[in-house]
Design a protein around this motif. Sequence first.
Motif, PDB file in Angstrom:
ATOM      1  N   LEU A  27      38.111  30.625  33.426  1.00 48.15           N
ATOM      2  CA  LEU A  27      38.512  31.741  34.286  1.00 48.15           C
ATOM      3  C   LEU A  27      39.535  32.611  33.574  1.00 48.15           C
ATOM      4  CD1 LEU A  27      39.069  29.662  37.533  1.00 48.15           C
ATOM      5  CD2 LEU A  27      37.027  30.953  36.902  1.00 48.15           C
ATOM      6  N   ARG A  28      39.495  33.901  33.900  1.00 49.15           N
ATOM      7  CA  ARG A  28      40.503  34.867  33.427  1.00 49.15           C
ATOM      8  C   ARG A  28      40.836  35.811  34.565  1.00 49.15           C
ATOM      9  NH1 ARG A  28      38.983  37.411  27.519  1.00 49.15           N
ATOM     10  NH2 ARG A  28      39.146  35.499  26.307  1.00 49.15           N
ATOM     11  N   TYR A  29      42.122  36.061  34.724  1.00 44.62           N
ATOM     12  CA  TYR A  29      42.605  37.008  35.724  1.00 44.62           C
ATOM     13  C   TYR A  29      43.390  38.089  34.981  1.00 44.62           C
ATOM     14  CZ  TYR A  29      41.416  33.318  38.988  1.00 44.62           C
ATOM     15  OH  TYR A  29      40.738  32.354  39.699  1.00 44.62           O
ATOM     16  N   TYR A  30      42.878  39.308  35.015  1.00 43.45           N
ATOM     17  CA  TYR A  30      43.523  40.453  34.377  1.00 43.45           C
ATOM     18  C   TYR A  30      44.277  41.226  35.455  1.00 43.45           C
ATOM     19  CZ  TYR A  30      40.611  40.048  30.154  1.00 43.45           C
ATOM     20  OH  TYR A  30      40.008  39.631  28.994  1.00 43.45           O
ATOM     21  N   THR A  31      45.563  41.463  35.240  1.00 36.21           N
ATOM     22  CA  THR A  31      46.363  42.232  36.187  1.00 36.21           C
ATOM     23  C   THR A  31      46.893  43.482  35.491  1.00 36.21           C
ATOM     24  OG1 THR A  31      47.037  40.226  37.343  1.00 36.21           O
ATOM     25  CG2 THR A  31      48.356  42.189  37.730  1.00 36.21           C
ATOM     26  N   GLU A  67      35.596  38.730  41.141  1.00 36.25           N
ATOM     27  CA  GLU A  67      36.521  39.300  42.129  1.00 36.25           C
ATOM     28  C   GLU A  67      37.169  40.545  41.551  1.00 36.25           C
ATOM     29  OE1 GLU A  67      38.559  36.001  44.975  1.00 36.25           O
ATOM     30  OE2 GLU A  67      39.360  36.156  42.956  1.00 36.25           O
ATOM     31  N   GLU A  68      37.365  41.520  42.413  1.00 35.55           N
ATOM     32  CA  GLU A  68      38.078  42.738  42.047  1.00 35.55           C
ATOM     33  C   GLU A  68      38.839  43.202  43.281  1.00 35.55           C
ATOM     34  OE1 GLU A  68      34.032  45.373  42.730  1.00 35.55           O
ATOM     35  OE2 GLU A  68      34.939  45.337  40.756  1.00 35.55           O
ATOM     36  N   VAL A  89      43.656  43.726  40.109  1.00 33.06           N
ATOM     37  CA  VAL A  89      43.397  42.400  39.544  1.00 33.06           C
ATOM     38  C   VAL A  89      41.885  42.225  39.435  1.00 33.06           C
ATOM     39  CG1 VAL A  89      43.687  39.917  39.825  1.00 33.06           C
ATOM     40  CG2 VAL A  89      45.499  41.473  40.586  1.00 33.06           C
ATOM     41  N   SER A  99      38.988  39.392  38.216  1.00 33.96           N
ATOM     42  CA  SER A  99      38.796  37.973  37.925  1.00 33.96           C
ATOM     43  C   SER A  99      37.415  37.762  37.318  1.00 33.96           C
ATOM     44  CB  SER A  99      38.917  37.156  39.207  1.00 33.96           C
ATOM     45  OG  SER A  99      40.141  37.432  39.846  1.00 33.96           O
ATOM     46  N   ASN A 131      30.022  43.855  39.624  1.00 33.74           N
ATOM     47  CA  ASN A 131      30.377  42.566  40.195  1.00 33.74           C
ATOM     48  C   ASN A 131      29.085  41.806  40.463  1.00 33.74           C
ATOM     49  OD1 ASN A 131      31.405  40.402  41.578  1.00 33.74           O
ATOM     50  ND2 ASN A 131      32.723  41.603  42.900  1.00 33.74           N
ATOM     51  N   TYR A 187      34.670  34.888  35.130  1.00 34.16           N
ATOM     52  CA  TYR A 187      34.354  33.511  34.763  1.00 34.16           C
ATOM     53  C   TYR A 187      33.392  33.511  33.587  1.00 34.16           C
ATOM     54  CZ  TYR A 187      29.855  34.045  37.146  1.00 34.16           C
ATOM     55  OH  TYR A 187      28.611  34.468  37.521  1.00 34.16           O
ATOM     56  N   SER A 240      44.717  32.592  32.127  1.00 34.57           N
ATOM     57  CA  SER A 240      43.483  31.895  31.792  1.00 34.57           C
ATOM     58  C   SER A 240      43.545  30.489  32.359  1.00 34.57           C
ATOM     59  CB  SER A 240      43.313  31.801  30.272  1.00 34.57           C
ATOM     60  OG  SER A 240      43.202  33.081  29.714  1.00 34.57           O
TER      61      SER A 240
END
Length: 109
Positions: free
Chosen positions: A69-73, A103-104, A88, A90, A41, A92, A61
């Motif tokens: 931005l991308r948020y992987y869940t 973010e994690e 999750v 996150s 991070n 950039y 996205s």
Amino acid sequence: MRSGKISQSLLSLVLLVLAGGCQTFLMPEAIAPVQLPFIKNSANECYYLDEFMPVPDALVSGESGAMRLRYYTYKLASYKDWDRREIVLSFYSRDDKCWSLFEEYYVVR
């Protein structure tokens, strides 16, 4: 008398099939968590996510100004010290190629 044996055998077969179906319904197979790679991070780290990240359960996205931005869940994953959690991550990027983690976290339900 033979009709009684056939009926009893048929009833036993039906009960066996139903019992097997109930067992499958009540005891689902254990699902193995997705093992996520260790990602730092840090703004100094650059990752080419499309080359190595496991396919997420959900991917969102978007953009914020010039940043992408991308948020992987992941519904069930192991990541760093978190085992079998909904996770999750996150990221950039400025160029849609090199991504940095910002973010994690894991979700508690």
